[in-house]
Design a protein around this motif. Structure first.
Motif, short mmCIF file in Angstrom:
data_model
loop_
_atom_site.label_atom_id
_atom_site.label_comp_id
_atom_site.label_asym_id
_atom_site.label_seq_id
_atom_site.Cartn_x
_atom_site.Cartn_y
_atom_site.Cartn_z
N VAL A 142 6.02 1.63 14.68
CA VAL A 142 7.71 1.82 14.32
C VAL A 142 7.56 1.59 12.79
N GLU A 143 7.88 2.94 12.43
CA GLU A 143 8.29 3.11 10.91
C GLU A 143 9.83 2.93 10.33
N LEU A 144 9.94 2.63 9.55
CA LEU A 144 11.38 2.32 8.73
C LEU A 144 11.14 3.04 7.52
N THR A 145 12.08 4.12 7.42
CA THR A 145 12.15 5.12 6.22
C THR A 145 13.56 4.66 5.61
N GLN A 146 13.42 4.71 4.10
CA GLN A 146 14.83 4.82 3.39
C GLN A 146 14.75 6.43 2.57
N PRO A 147 15.59 7.19 2.79
CA PRO A 147 15.75 8.34 2.15
C PRO A 147 15.70 8.33 0.62
N ALA A 148 15.19 9.34 0.00
CA ALA A 148 15.28 9.36 -1.49
C ALA A 148 16.52 9.04 -2.21
#
Ligand code: CO
Length: 143
Positions: A128-134
């Motif tokens: 599972v990846e977590l991402t916060q957009p730039a």
């Protein structure tokens, strides 16, 4: 015509525990469970906004996707990724719940995003990846 991503299905050994993970730990909205007799499953649903399909191919013929392809001997579903509006806070909160991460800190991903991976061991074998957009990264005005 293919019109959208309807769902991703994750096989889980403990449904109640997995529902708690996705609702309590990950903060998704649980919309209910249905016994699907034809598939012989109890199926729990967590609706999400529209998403993207990401195709990942090894750059410079090296790295974790190269290793994955070599290990599998074929391609495959590699990870699922959730959006975060404060990745540092989510990492801290999930670490406190004993989630294991593959790196100490979020790293820079596609489009300048910040990304971190939760170990599959913490999520029924799913990476599972977590991402916060730039564009949602808080401005660092200390530099
Ligand atoms: Co990804």
């Amino acid at each position: 015509m293919i019109t959208g991503l309807a769902h991703l299905a994750i096989a889980v050994p403990d449904l109640e525990r997995a529902i708690r993970r996705f609702s309590d730990d990950f903060g998704l909205t649980y919309s209910g469970c249905e016994e699907v007799q034809s598939a012989q499953t109890s199926t729990a649903f967590f609706p999400l906004p529209a998403t993207h399909i990401e195709l990942v191919y090894p750059l410079h013929n090296s790295g974790p996707i190269r290793k994955y392809l070599d290990r599998q001997g074929r391609g495959g579903l590699h990870h699922i990724c959730f959006s975060s509006d404060d990745i540092e806070a989510d990492v801290e909160r999930l670490r406190a719940l004993d989630y294991e991460f593959l790196s100490a800190e979020p790293q820079t991903g596609a489009h300048g995003s910040r990304v971190i991976f939760i170990h599959p061991r913490s999520c029924d074998g799913v990476l599972v990846e977590l991402t916060q957009p730039a564009n949602s990264v808080p401005v660092d005005d200390t530099t």
